[in-house]
Design an enzyme around this catalytic site. Structure first.
Site, PDB file in Angstrom:
ATOM      1  N   GLU A  96       0.830  -1.213   0.000  1.00 53.31           N
ATOM      2  CA  GLU A  96       0.000   0.000   0.000  1.00 53.31           C
ATOM      3  C   GLU A  96       0.863   1.262   0.000  1.00 53.31           C
ATOM      4  O   GLU A  96       0.437   2.339   0.431  1.00 53.31           O
ATOM      5  CB  GLU A  96      -0.991  -0.038   1.164  1.00 53.31           C
TER       6      GLU A  96
ATOM      7  N   HIS B  80      -2.966   1.582   8.271  1.00 54.61           N
ATOM      8  CA  HIS B  80      -1.664   1.926   7.679  1.00 54.61           C
ATOM      9  C   HIS B  80      -0.783   2.491   8.788  1.00 54.61           C
ATOM     10  O   HIS B  80      -1.291   3.111   9.727  1.00 54.61           O
ATOM     11  CB  HIS B  80      -1.793   3.014   6.603  1.00 54.61           C
TER      12      HIS B  80
ATOM     13  N   CYS C  44      -2.280  11.359   4.134  1.00 58.18           N
ATOM     14  CA  CYS C  44      -2.738  10.367   3.142  1.00 58.18           C
ATOM     15  C   CYS C  44      -2.876  10.999   1.764  1.00 58.18           C
ATOM     16  O   CYS C  44      -2.804  10.318   0.745  1.00 58.18           O
ATOM     17  CB  CYS C  44      -4.111   9.825   3.506  1.00 58.18           C
TER      18      CYS C  44
HETATM   19  O1  SUG Z   1      -7.450   2.590   1.666  1.00 56.48           O
HETATM   20  N1  SUG Z   1     -10.199   4.694   2.204  1.00 56.48           N
HETATM   21  C1  SUG Z   1      -8.756   4.545   2.056  1.00 56.48           C
HETATM   22  C2  SUG Z   1      -8.048   5.570   2.894  1.00 56.48           C
HETATM   23  C3  SUG Z   1      -6.582   5.614   2.617  1.00 56.48           C
HETATM   24  C4  SUG Z   1      -5.844   6.444   3.595  1.00 56.48           C
HETATM   25  N2  SUG Z   1      -4.469   6.461   3.273  1.00 56.48           N
HETATM   26  C5  SUG Z   1      -3.459   6.480   4.168  1.00 56.48           C
HETATM   27  N3  SUG Z   1      -3.612   6.142   5.414  1.00 56.48           N
HETATM   28  N4  SUG Z   1      -2.284   6.781   3.725  1.00 56.48           N
HETATM   29  C6  SUG Z   1      -8.269   3.137   2.418  1.00 56.48           C
HETATM   30  O2  SUG Z   1      -8.674   2.618   3.464  1.00 56.48           O
HETATM   31  C7  SUG Z   1     -12.529   4.341   1.608  1.00 56.48           C
HETATM   32  C8  SUG Z   1     -13.356   4.246   0.360  1.00 56.48           C
HETATM   33  C9  SUG Z   1     -14.811   4.051   0.631  1.00 56.48           C
HETATM   34  O3  SUG Z   1     -15.173   3.442   1.617  1.00 56.48           O
HETATM   35  O4  SUG Z   1     -15.614   4.488  -0.228  1.00 56.48           O
HETATM   36  C10 SUG Z   1     -11.026   4.118   1.352  1.00 56.48           C
HETATM   37  O5  SUG Z   1     -10.667   3.461   0.409  1.00 56.48           O
END
Ligand code: SUG
Length: 465
Positions: free
Chosen positions: A184, A263, A385
């Site tokens: 990721e 993460h 993020c």
């Molecule tokens: O992969 N949320 C993302 C958020 C990513 C955050 N990134 C970092 N921490 N660097 C994930 O969990 C939610 C999409 C939805 O539910 O519609 C989502 O994909």
């Protein structure tokens, strides 16, 4: 890179950090799609506000640009993803494929429309040229294997990053998309080092246990799966030709993952010579800090500043709610530091106490800002993020394309696009509407034009009516 006159404000002369954000797409919505991400799970199916989401993202990027820190913006990816819909049997005309997906279940349509490419910290892992055995800048596009909606991103991310980077560095294709190599990106990776022209230390954080034999993983978490594999971290370190003495791999604490730390950037943050982490971030925290401090001293000749935030100051649950660690740390030309926290930290007494600890420990920290990013936060994405950090020499910046660099005129045209074409309320039901789908596709084409990218979106090769 555009000529210096086209870039806003004065630009740094030597090696510096470039931040890459992405335009939030017009189909930004709350799909409840992300595993282990409490915000995404709890906002599932509430109405979203794509216009506010995109304006908040642009405002944050522009704030960074205004500090004289080079800023790049990638266009939103094309959604709905028609090829993906066709691959699950929802083909025919656009209207037919949307209706078929809706009948399969709204979740499938939600995946096809996901605007998750907005979280650039998951786009790739980046190693600067000062750290790599071949002296090149390396970017490895993340395969994002653990979420169906996030697996749509890597092909277009790879094309956009290749177009932007040009000959300035190496863009590696994503690792093979399989569970033992789930990756990721930079959300689980930090590069430490104050002198950006000299080798630093790179920290990878994985969820599973280190396991050379690829044996079936014994899962230490009870509630949520682990989203970053040790084998992926190792493969990236090999591809980026990192020195093993300057590369550390820590295992995330299963307790933190089960509390919603999907993460590492939700529970630790590193910047220059400073590593800030919650006391329950990793397995064996004391030993990890000892190793990291020793590696840092050996690599740079200087001491690492380590700030451990105790649970008694900021509990694990409040760290996840406030996103204190998911802050964006910036250094300006004069060596002064600013940190952008999400607004949620301003109304958290625990996060405020943790911020006080930072102020006491870091004399060069002159600015604390609370930025409004609640639309992203409701899906589990804070300021950190939303950006990918790329340390680049000035020669490398000169070798990039002119696309993506945030100029005054691009910023104004993007704001205009969002204000005039984005909806301010979107529900899952709206995703069935063919005219909405067409409008999303045309907006992403327009964003591409404004930002100067030629890369085709995933739908551009589709014939289909
Ligand atoms: O992969 N949320 C993302 C958020 C990513 C955050 N990134 C970092 N921490 N660097 C994930 O969990 C939610 C999409 C939805 O539910 O519609 C989502 O994909």
């Amino acid at each position: 890179m555009p000529s210096l006159e086209d870039l806003p404000f004065s630009q740094p002369v030597g090696t510096c950090e470039v931040n890459i954000d992405a335009l939030v797409g017009p189909s930004h919505h709350f799909g409840g799609l992300a595993v282990g991400n409490l915000a995404s799970m709890s906002h599932a199916q509430s109405p979203s506000n794509p216009r506010a989401a995109a304006l908040q993202g642009l405002e944050k990027a522009w704030r960074v640009a205004r500090l004289g820190i080079p800023q790049v913006v990638l266009p939103c990816q094309q959604r709905p993803h028609r090829a993906w819909l066709a691959s699950i049997g929802c083909d025919g005309t656009l209207g037919e494929s949307l209706e078929q997906a809706w009948r399969l279940g709204p979740r499938w349509l939600s995946v096809a429309y996901s605007s998750s490419s907005m979280w650039m910290a998951n786009a790739a892992t980046v190693s600067p040229s000062a750290d790599s055995g071949d002296g090149r800048l390396h970017l490895s596009v993340a395969n994002l294997t653990s979420g169906m909606h996030r697996q749509l991103e890597p092909p277009e991310t790879e094309s956009l990053l290749r177009e932007w980077l040009g000959s300035a560095g190496i863009v590696h294709a994503p690792l093979p998309a399989c569970w033992p190599l789930r990756d990721e990106g930079a959300a689980n990776h930090t590069r430490l080092g104050s002198d950006l022209d000299r080798p630093g230390v790179q920290v990878f954080v994985h969820g599973d246990a280190a396991n050379d034999q690829l044996e079936t993983q014994e899962v230490a978490t009870r509630r949520f799966p682990t989203r970053q594999a040790w084998a992926a971290c190792r493969a990236i370190a090999l591809r980026h030709r990192l020195d093993s003495e300057r590369t550390l791999m820590f295992q995330q604490s299963p307790r933190a993952i089960d509390a919603g730390v999907f993460h590492n950037d939700v529970i630790a943050v590193g910047h220059r010579d400073t590593w800030v982490m919650h006391e329950q971030a990793v397995v064996a925290p004391d030993e990890s800090i000892r190793q990291l401090s020793a590696a840092y001293l050996a690599a740079t000749g200087h001491s690492l500043r380590v700030i451990v935030i105790p649970d008694s100051v900021l509990s694990l649950n409040e760290a996840v709610r406030s996103y204190f660690f998911n802050s964006q740390w910036l250094t300006n030309e004069r060596g002064k530091w600013r940190v952008l926290f999400p607004e949620h930290c301003a109304d958290s007494s625990e996060a405020s106490k943790a911020i006080d600890l930072l102020r006491e420990a870091i004399p060069e920290l002159v600015g604390i800002d609370f930025v409004p990013v609640d639309q992203s936060m409701a899906n589990g994405g804070g300021p950190a993020c939303l950006r990918l950090r790329v340390i680049m020499t000035s020669a490398e910046r000169q070798q990039t394309s002119t696309a993506g660099w945030l100029t005054d005129s691009r910023y104004r045209r993007l704001v205009e696009l969002v204000r005039t074409r984005y909806r301010d309320r979107l529900t899952l039901d709206d995703l069935r509407d063919e005219s909405f789908a067409r409008s999303c596709m045309s907006i992403s084409e327009e964003a591409r034009r404004i930002l100067g990218f030629h890369t085709l979106g995933d739908n551009d090769s589709e014939e289909g009516p």
